[in-house]
Design an enzyme around this catalytic site. Structure first.
Site, PDB file in Angstrom:
ATOM      1  N   GLY A 195     130.533 -20.436 -15.277  1.00  0.00           N
ATOM      2  CA  GLY A 195     131.503 -19.717 -16.318  1.00  0.00           C
ATOM      3  C   GLY A 195     132.508 -20.960 -16.380  1.00  0.00           C
ATOM      4  N   GLU A 438     125.062 -13.612  -9.600  1.00  0.00           N
ATOM      5  CA  GLU A 438     125.379 -13.640  -8.303  1.00  0.00           C
ATOM      6  C   GLU A 438     124.254 -13.000  -7.258  1.00  0.00           C
TER       7      GLU A 438
HETATM    8  C1  LIG Z   1     140.770 -15.090  -1.222  1.00  0.00           C
HETATM    9  C2  LIG Z   1     140.623 -15.524  -2.685  1.00  0.00           C
HETATM   10  C3  LIG Z   1     141.751 -15.492  -3.585  1.00  0.00           C
HETATM   11  C4  LIG Z   1     141.508 -15.730  -4.852  1.00  0.00           C
HETATM   12  C5  LIG Z   1     141.757 -14.586  -5.642  1.00  0.00           C
HETATM   13  C6  LIG Z   1     140.519 -14.163  -6.208  1.00  0.00           C
HETATM   14  C7  LIG Z   1     140.400 -12.727  -6.327  1.00  0.00           C
HETATM   15  C8  LIG Z   1     139.518 -12.406  -7.286  1.00  0.00           C
HETATM   16  C9  LIG Z   1     138.662 -11.345  -6.985  1.00  0.00           C
HETATM   17  C10 LIG Z   1     137.896 -10.479  -7.539  1.00  0.00           C
HETATM   18  C11 LIG Z   1     137.622 -10.387  -8.893  1.00  0.00           C
HETATM   19  C12 LIG Z   1     136.688  -9.267  -9.220  1.00  0.00           C
HETATM   20  C13 LIG Z   1     136.282  -9.359 -10.647  1.00  0.00           C
HETATM   21  C14 LIG Z   1     134.832  -9.832 -10.750  1.00  0.00           C
HETATM   22  C15 LIG Z   1     134.459 -10.371 -11.961  1.00  0.00           C
HETATM   23  C16 LIG Z   1     133.200 -10.971 -11.894  1.00  0.00           C
HETATM   24  C17 LIG Z   1     132.861 -12.051 -13.013  1.00  0.00           C
HETATM   25  C18 LIG Z   1     131.920 -12.589 -12.449  1.00  0.00           C
HETATM   26  C19 LIG Z   1     131.629 -13.745 -13.010  1.00  0.00           C
HETATM   27  C20 LIG Z   1     130.227 -14.286 -12.933  1.00  0.00           C
HETATM   28  C21 LIG Z   1     129.850 -14.862 -11.483  1.00  0.00           C
HETATM   29  C22 LIG Z   1     128.568 -15.233 -11.258  1.00  0.00           C
HETATM   30  C23 LIG Z   1     128.263 -16.311 -10.554  1.00  0.00           C
HETATM   31  C24 LIG Z   1     126.916 -16.792 -10.079  1.00  0.00           C
HETATM   32  O1  LIG Z   1     126.074 -16.101 -10.362  1.00  0.00           O
HETATM   33  S1  LIG Z   1     127.132 -18.087  -9.141  1.00  0.00           S
HETATM   34  C25 LIG Z   1     125.335 -18.370  -8.461  1.00  0.00           C
HETATM   35  C26 LIG Z   1     124.925 -16.989  -7.532  1.00  0.00           C
HETATM   36  N1  LIG Z   1     123.506 -17.410  -7.080  1.00  0.00           N
HETATM   37  C27 LIG Z   1     123.019 -16.658  -6.326  1.00  0.00           C
HETATM   38  O2  LIG Z   1     123.199 -15.741  -5.787  1.00  0.00           O
HETATM   39  C28 LIG Z   1     121.529 -17.126  -5.746  1.00  0.00           C
HETATM   40  C29 LIG Z   1     120.701 -15.983  -5.337  1.00  0.00           C
HETATM   41  N2  LIG Z   1     119.642 -16.846  -3.945  1.00  0.00           N
HETATM   42  C30 LIG Z   1     120.091 -16.736  -2.972  1.00  0.00           C
HETATM   43  O3  LIG Z   1     121.283 -16.123  -2.545  1.00  0.00           O
HETATM   44  C31 LIG Z   1     119.486 -17.348  -1.859  1.00  0.00           C
HETATM   45  O4  LIG Z   1     118.765 -18.582  -2.334  1.00  0.00           O
HETATM   46  C32 LIG Z   1     118.473 -16.220  -1.384  1.00  0.00           C
HETATM   47  C33 LIG Z   1     119.018 -15.416  -0.741  1.00  0.00           C
HETATM   48  C34 LIG Z   1     117.508 -15.625  -2.530  1.00  0.00           C
HETATM   49  C35 LIG Z   1     117.274 -16.980  -0.513  1.00  0.00           C
HETATM   50  O5  LIG Z   1     117.761 -18.251   0.090  1.00  0.00           O
HETATM   51  P1  LIG Z   1     116.880 -19.024   1.294  1.00  0.00           P
HETATM   52  O6  LIG Z   1     115.724 -19.134   0.626  1.00  0.00           O
HETATM   53  O7  LIG Z   1     117.791 -20.173   1.506  1.00  0.00           O
HETATM   54  O8  LIG Z   1     116.950 -18.027   2.376  1.00  0.00           O
HETATM   55  P2  LIG Z   1     115.645 -17.382   2.910  1.00  0.00           P
HETATM   56  O9  LIG Z   1     115.201 -16.269   2.238  1.00  0.00           O
HETATM   57  O10 LIG Z   1     114.884 -18.261   3.738  1.00  0.00           O
HETATM   58  O11 LIG Z   1     116.536 -16.800   4.255  1.00  0.00           O
HETATM   59  C36 LIG Z   1     117.032 -17.483   5.327  1.00  0.00           C
HETATM   60  C37 LIG Z   1     117.942 -16.681   6.364  1.00  0.00           C
HETATM   61  O12 LIG Z   1     119.087 -16.631   5.696  1.00  0.00           O
HETATM   62  C38 LIG Z   1     119.516 -15.411   5.295  1.00  0.00           C
HETATM   63  N3  LIG Z   1     120.520 -15.380   4.321  1.00  0.00           N
HETATM   64  C39 LIG Z   1     120.175 -15.735   2.737  1.00  0.00           C
HETATM   65  N4  LIG Z   1     121.254 -15.905   2.067  1.00  0.00           N
HETATM   66  C40 LIG Z   1     122.520 -15.415   2.955  1.00  0.00           C
HETATM   67  C41 LIG Z   1     123.618 -15.414   3.033  1.00  0.00           C
HETATM   68  N5  LIG Z   1     124.571 -15.557   1.596  1.00  0.00           N
HETATM   69  N6  LIG Z   1     124.577 -15.173   4.029  1.00  0.00           N
HETATM   70  C42 LIG Z   1     123.838 -14.920   5.206  1.00  0.00           C
HETATM   71  N7  LIG Z   1     122.446 -15.047   5.401  1.00  0.00           N
HETATM   72  C43 LIG Z   1     121.941 -15.191   4.273  1.00  0.00           C
HETATM   73  C44 LIG Z   1     118.283 -14.738   5.042  1.00  0.00           C
HETATM   74  O13 LIG Z   1     118.456 -13.131   4.962  1.00  0.00           O
HETATM   75  C45 LIG Z   1     117.523 -15.203   6.104  1.00  0.00           C
HETATM   76  O14 LIG Z   1     117.857 -14.391   7.299  1.00  0.00           O
HETATM   77  P3  LIG Z   1     116.655 -14.459   8.493  1.00  0.00           P
HETATM   78  O15 LIG Z   1     117.328 -14.088   9.555  1.00  0.00           O
HETATM   79  O16 LIG Z   1     115.687 -13.320   8.059  1.00  0.00           O
HETATM   80  O17 LIG Z   1     115.935 -15.584   8.695  1.00  0.00           O
HETATM   81  C1  LIG Z   2     126.560 -14.152 -17.445  1.00  0.00           C
HETATM   82  C2  LIG Z   2     125.950 -14.989 -16.288  1.00  0.00           C
HETATM   83  C3  LIG Z   2     127.153 -15.710 -15.690  1.00  0.00           C
HETATM   84  C4  LIG Z   2     126.570 -16.564 -14.570  1.00  0.00           C
HETATM   85  N1  LIG Z   2     127.529 -17.601 -14.071  1.00  0.00           N
HETATM   86  C5  LIG Z   2     127.026 -18.561 -12.987  1.00  0.00           C
HETATM   87  C6  LIG Z   2     128.039 -19.186 -12.589  1.00  0.00           C
HETATM   88  O1  LIG Z   2     129.216 -19.004 -12.656  1.00  0.00           O
HETATM   89  N2  LIG Z   2     127.675 -20.241 -11.761  1.00  0.00           N
HETATM   90  C7  LIG Z   2     126.295 -20.654 -11.213  1.00  0.00           C
HETATM   91  O2  LIG Z   2     126.088 -21.186 -10.611  1.00  0.00           O
HETATM   92  N3  LIG Z   2     125.476 -19.522 -11.637  1.00  0.00           N
HETATM   93  C8  LIG Z   2     125.923 -18.757 -12.734  1.00  0.00           C
HETATM   94  N4  LIG Z   2     124.816 -17.747 -13.254  1.00  0.00           N
HETATM   95  C9  LIG Z   2     123.166 -17.882 -12.654  1.00  0.00           C
HETATM   96  C10 LIG Z   2     123.002 -16.957 -12.159  1.00  0.00           C
HETATM   97  O3  LIG Z   2     123.431 -16.678 -10.743  1.00  0.00           O
HETATM   98  C11 LIG Z   2     121.289 -16.929 -12.108  1.00  0.00           C
HETATM   99  O4  LIG Z   2     120.779 -16.586 -13.327  1.00  0.00           O
HETATM  100  C12 LIG Z   2     120.771 -15.629 -11.045  1.00  0.00           C
HETATM  101  O5  LIG Z   2     121.085 -15.989  -9.759  1.00  0.00           O
HETATM  102  C13 LIG Z   2     119.354 -15.581 -11.215  1.00  0.00           C
HETATM  103  O6  LIG Z   2     118.629 -16.664 -10.986  1.00  0.00           O
HETATM  104  P1  LIG Z   2     117.430 -17.253 -12.294  1.00  0.00           P
HETATM  105  O7  LIG Z   2     118.220 -17.060 -13.533  1.00  0.00           O
HETATM  106  O8  LIG Z   2     117.019 -18.413 -11.633  1.00  0.00           O
HETATM  107  O9  LIG Z   2     116.581 -15.959 -12.337  1.00  0.00           O
HETATM  108  P2  LIG Z   2     114.962 -15.910 -11.860  1.00  0.00           P
HETATM  109  O10 LIG Z   2     114.932 -16.251 -10.279  1.00  0.00           O
HETATM  110  O11 LIG Z   2     114.222 -17.010 -12.516  1.00  0.00           O
HETATM  111  O12 LIG Z   2     114.634 -14.582 -12.193  1.00  0.00           O
HETATM  112  C14 LIG Z   2     113.520 -14.273 -13.090  1.00  0.00           C
HETATM  113  C15 LIG Z   2     112.754 -13.280 -12.402  1.00  0.00           C
HETATM  114  O13 LIG Z   2     111.966 -13.817 -11.245  1.00  0.00           O
HETATM  115  C16 LIG Z   2     112.071 -13.051 -10.016  1.00  0.00           C
HETATM  116  N5  LIG Z   2     111.974 -13.588  -8.990  1.00  0.00           N
HETATM  117  C17 LIG Z   2     112.457 -14.829  -8.780  1.00  0.00           C
HETATM  118  N6  LIG Z   2     112.477 -15.162  -7.563  1.00  0.00           N
HETATM  119  C18 LIG Z   2     111.798 -14.160  -6.908  1.00  0.00           C
HETATM  120  C19 LIG Z   2     111.413 -13.789  -5.465  1.00  0.00           C
HETATM  121  N7  LIG Z   2     111.807 -14.649  -4.389  1.00  0.00           N
HETATM  122  N8  LIG Z   2     110.933 -12.767  -5.239  1.00  0.00           N
HETATM  123  C20 LIG Z   2     110.395 -11.828  -6.253  1.00  0.00           C
HETATM  124  N9  LIG Z   2     110.962 -12.063  -7.688  1.00  0.00           N
HETATM  125  C21 LIG Z   2     111.306 -13.305  -7.673  1.00  0.00           C
HETATM  126  C22 LIG Z   2     113.204 -12.279 -10.464  1.00  0.00           C
HETATM  127  O14 LIG Z   2     113.050 -10.863  -9.886  1.00  0.00           O
HETATM  128  C23 LIG Z   2     113.539 -12.082 -11.883  1.00  0.00           C
HETATM  129  O15 LIG Z   2     112.655 -10.971 -12.543  1.00  0.00           O
HETATM  130  C24 LIG Z   2     125.199 -16.765 -14.232  1.00  0.00           C
HETATM  131  C25 LIG Z   2     124.275 -16.108 -14.677  1.00  0.00           C
HETATM  132  C26 LIG Z   2     124.587 -15.166 -15.856  1.00  0.00           C
HETATM  133  C27 LIG Z   2     123.413 -14.355 -16.490  1.00  0.00           C
END
Ligand SMILES: CCCCCCCC/C=C\CCCCCCCCCCCCCC(=O)SCCNC(=O)CCNC(=O)[C@H](O)C(C)(C)COP(=O)(O)OP(=O)(O)OC[C@H]1O[C@@H](n2cnc3c(N)ncnc32)[C@H](O)[C@@H]1OP(=O)(O)O
Ligand SMILES: Cc1cc2nc3c(=O)[nH]c(=O)nc-3n(C[C@H](O)[C@H](O)[C@H](O)COP(=O)(O)OP(=O)(O)OC[C@H]3O[C@@H](n4cnc5c(N)ncnc54)[C@H](O)[C@@H]3O)c2cc1C
Length: 670
Positions: A195, A438
């Site tokens: 974003g 997220e």
């Molecule tokens: C104080 C600050 C002041 C500033 C003021 C700001 C305040 C503002 C506050 C609020 C505002 C509210 C308003 C909200 C508006 C929101 C608008 C939102 C805008 C959009 C934001 C979107 C941004 C994004 O999307 S960013 C990208 C996000 N991406 C993801 O989330 C990716 C998802 N994938 C993962 O997290 C990981 O890859 C995974 C967890 C799926 C897998 O990871 P991995 O393969 O490396 O791990 P494993 O599966 O092998 O697991 C290993 C081990 O680690 C544990 N694990 C995994 N993740 C975590 C973690 N995060 N923390 C701790 N542990 C973790 C996992 O469970 C495994 O554990 P084991 O013990 O089983 O081995």
């Molecule tokens: C509006 C919006 C804002 C965003 N903002 C940000 C940002 O500011 N910064 C940033 O870095 N990212 C941002 N993102 C990205 C966002 O975090 C990712 O899109 C999100 O984490 C999902 O990942 P993906 O797109 O790779 O989905 P994929 O992982 O490709 O998902 C596709 C399908 O595959 C399945 N899948 C994938 N892996 C597995 C698994 N291990 N097991 C079972 N099923 C699985 C999912 O369940 C889903 O059905 C944003 C996305 C959106 C839509």
């Protein structure tokens, strides 16, 4: 009496609804805000922003072009944050105000379809705070707080979002110059989604695979300048732009980013957890997962955001349902308010109750987050897995239910709910995005399942783990039906335990048959997701129950009764979503299910007189609702008509397309 900014004559149906409300709506508003003083402060902040003429838009943004929408969003964002800085200087703003302004309440009133600076506040600053060393914070935090630099969080790439270990952006350390070289080796390695990245940010936290002394150490965060601080031109080697139109959030300016051998100083790697020394030596932190900390923070705050979006949709649909008359229940009787149809109550009231359930879970999770991050600061990592598992499941369940809720509430408004001016479509666009960003919800549920199965397999002592304590003793418990929330909680706990146990058995059976554990996990994952989901819902009911028990000690009898009714409704509604599992995993009989259904219907009838009062208590100003259907005065038809006049197509009696195309087509003799 709940206040409103709208001075119009109030629709008689709404007057009638408000007259028959059995509790003091203001008392509930105070309770939801915290207390009377907090309500006052919130209202004064709302006025501070919403009464500012510069923050109003004359033309509905739907009629602007994509570019104009963005430009208008930036204009407003700057005014909004200048005002926030003013509040801060007066000592009147804290983290909660940022939440309000960026989240679903004030935020979506000020910028209806998303904020180009959200990522700066929600992820860029929190990452600096959580991952930068003291020296790095001294260099960057002040500039970021005062918005001398604008940042974003660039993690996701075209090829990978979920599996972050698979990210392809590379940061190779060059000890000769003490720099990292950032590179995007493939198209799929381009950052995609952040974003504000398109045209707003000039810095980013970039997550990249760290290579030093020929070895890869996995993903690490780097602060990278993207654009010149004066001209805003992209720096050399930076390929940057916006990703285009989306289902919603069209003013968040999501962008793409590629690197062509971009050099940054060694000190731009955020080194609170892991370090690269000047000679290239890598120093590892006690847990590789600390790099994922910002994601936990955002998942935690999103639960409150889900509640707020749902409050908005529930207010709109409930007020509309009280004003709208249609059909007949009995012949020769006037058309009833549609809220009197029990199916309509079933669409509305459980979601009103869900708003409370999510708000209380959000508060609980925020406290856990603060406690555990405090412990992490002093090196104690023991409670991180539970925080991770709880934040994953609560984010997933609350966003999924809020999205389903907003859509159900939109459908509950019939054709008018489909109008953009109802604000339900835009709200859906915002809330459904939460299911993906997220951490995609299925993926997050599997993370929670991983935690649950580990606990179950290792027979971990769960006494000090509040979210899973029930696993100690809830398998095979005999519990005849009782019409109490405690019974529901216990039945849900038995169901969750049964589902975890069964999924675990299926994994073991598959492994015994020769499958690798990972394949057995994947093949059992439908059950694992379902087990995590019911575990999450159970926890939400439990938290709602304990919160109401506490609150009832401080409320009037009338309000206490209503709180208990909505708690019961949420509990009954939740358990009835899982009747199949209930019959499989507990001793509940089909007669018990009938009793539960009867209880649900009784609760809908009991809540009916207070439905409008309940949503009035959310105290959302008309500007926040921004809806022709949901305004306090209920003048739905007038507003729909007025809004239609704003369509640019209505600015002239005959559109030029008539002469250009329609007329020749109509007059042609084929
Ligand atoms: C104080 C600050 C002041 C500033 C003021 C700001 C305040 C503002 C506050 C609020 C505002 C509210 C308003 C909200 C508006 C929101 C608008 C939102 C805008 C959009 C934001 C979107 C941004 C994004 O999307 S960013 C990208 C996000 N991406 C993801 O989330 C990716 C998802 N994938 C993962 O997290 C990981 O890859 C995974 C967890 C799926 C897998 O990871 P991995 O393969 O490396 O791990 P494993 O599966 O092998 O697991 C290993 C081990 O680690 C544990 N694990 C995994 N993740 C975590 C973690 N995060 N923390 C701790 N542990 C973790 C996992 O469970 C495994 O554990 P084991 O013990 O089983 O081995
Ligand atoms: C509006 C919006 C804002 C965003 N903002 C940000 C940002 O500011 N910064 C940033 O870095 N990212 C941002 N993102 C990205 C966002 O975090 C990712 O899109 C999100 O984490 C999902 O990942 P993906 O797109 O790779 O989905 P994929 O992982 O490709 O998902 C596709 C399908 O595959 C399945 N899948 C994938 N892996 C597995 C698994 N291990 N097991 C079972 N099923 C699985 C999912 O369940 C889903 O059905 C944003 C996305 C959106 C839509």
């Amino acid at each position: 009496m709940t206040s409103s900014t709208n001075k119009g004559k109030v629709n008689p149906d709404l007057i009638n609804e408000r007259n028959k409300c059995t509790f003091n709506t203001l008392e509930l508003t105070h309770l939801l805000d915290g207390d009377e003083v907090k309500t006052k402060e919130r209202k004064s902040r709302e006025s501070f922003f919403l009464d500012d003429a510069d923050l109003k838009t004359e033309v509905p943004i739907e009629y602007l072009s994509h570019k104009e929408k963005y430009e208008e969003a930036v204009r407003k964002a700057c005014i909004v944050f200048r005002k926030v800085q003013q509040l801060q200087n007066e000592g009147k703003a804290g983290v909660d105000n940022y939440r309000e302004i960026l989240g679903g309440q004030l935020g979506s009133a000020l910028l209806k379809d998303g904020h180009p600076l959200t990522l700066h506040y929600v992820m860029f600053i929190p990452t600096l705070m959580g991952q930068a060393t003291i020296q790095q914070q001294a260099e960057w935090i002040q500039k970021a707080w005062s918005c001398n630099i604008i940042g974003t969080y660039a993690q996701t790439e075209l090829g990978h979002g979920t599996f972050i270990r698979g990210l392809e952006t590379i940061a190779t350390y060059d000890p000769k110059t003490e720099e990292f070289v950032l590179d995007s080796p493939t198209l799929t390695s381009y950052k995609w989604w952040p974003g504000g990245l398109g045209q707003s940010a000039n810095y980013a936290i970039v997550l990249a695979q760290l290579y030093t002394l020929g070895k890869c150490h996995g993903i690490h965060p780097f602060i990278v300048q993207l654009r010149d601080e004066e001209t805003h031109e992209p720096l050399s080697g930076i390929i940057i732009g916006e990703i285009g139109c989306k289902l919603g959030m069209n003013t968040t300016n999501n962008g793409y980013l590629g690197f062509n051998k971009v050099r940054i100083p060694r000190t731009n790697m955020l080194m609170k957890n892991n370090q690269v020394l000047p000679d290239g030596t890598y120093v590892k932190s006690p847990s590789s997962k600390l790099t994922y900390g910002t994601m936990i923070f955002v998942r935690v705050v999103l639960v409150q955001d889900a509640a707020t979006y749902l409050k908005k949709a529930a207010t709109i649909a409930t007020r509309y349902s009280a004003v709208r008359h249609q059909s007949q229940i009995k012949p020769n009787e006037p058309e009833p308010q549609i809220i009197d149809f029990v199916t309509q109550q079933h669409k509305l009231f459980p979601y009103i109750a869900t708003c409370f359930a999510f708000q209380y879970s959000a508060t609980w999770l925020w406290e856990l987050y603060n406690n555990v991050t405090g412990e992490l600061e002093s090196g104690h990592l023991d409670n991180l897995p539970e925080l991770h598992a709880a934040s994953c499941v609560l984010k997933a369940v609350s966003s999924a239910d809020a999205a389903l809720g907003v859509e159900t509430l939109r459908l509950a408004c019939g054709g008018h709910g489909y109008m953009t001016s109802s604000n339900l479509p835009t709200t859906y666009g915002l809330v459904t995005a939460m299911c993906t960003y997220e951490g995609e919800n299925t993926v997050l549920l599997l993370q929670t399942a991983r935690f649950l199965i580990k606990i179950w397999q290792n027979k971990t002592n769960v006494t000090n783990l509040p979210t899973v304590r029930y696993l100690q003793n809830s398998l095979n418990r005999n519990s005849p039906f009782e019409k109490t929330v405690s019974w529901i909680i216990s039945a849900l706990q038995q169901t969750a335990t049964g589902k975890i146990d069964l999924a675990n058995r299926h994994i073991n059976e598959r492994v015994k048959k020769g499958e690798a554990y990972e394949d057995a996990w994947n093949n059992t994952s439908i059950e694992l997701v379902a087990a995590a989901e019911i575990h999450g819902r159970t926890f939400i009911v439990e938290t709602f129950f304990s919160t109401v028990q506490k609150l009832r000690k401080q409320t009037s009898v009338e309000l206490g009764t209503v709180l208990s009714q909505i708690l019961e409704l949420y509990a009954v509604y939740t358990i009835l979503r899982s009747t199949g599992d209930l019959l499989r995993f507990t001793r509940t009989s089909s007669q018990d299910i009938e009793l539960l259904q009867g209880w649900l219907e009784e609760l809908l009838a009991a809540i009916r007189p207070n439905a409008v009062g309940l949503v009035d208590s959310f105290d959302m100003r008309d500007e926040v609702l921004a809806s022709t259907l949901g305004a306090y005065d209920g003048n739905v038809y007038q507003r729909l008509f007025e809004e239609a006049q704003k369509s640019p197509l209505n600015s002239e009696p005959v559109n030029k397309s008539f002469h250009l195309y329609l007329k020749p087509f109509m007059k042609s003799n084929l």
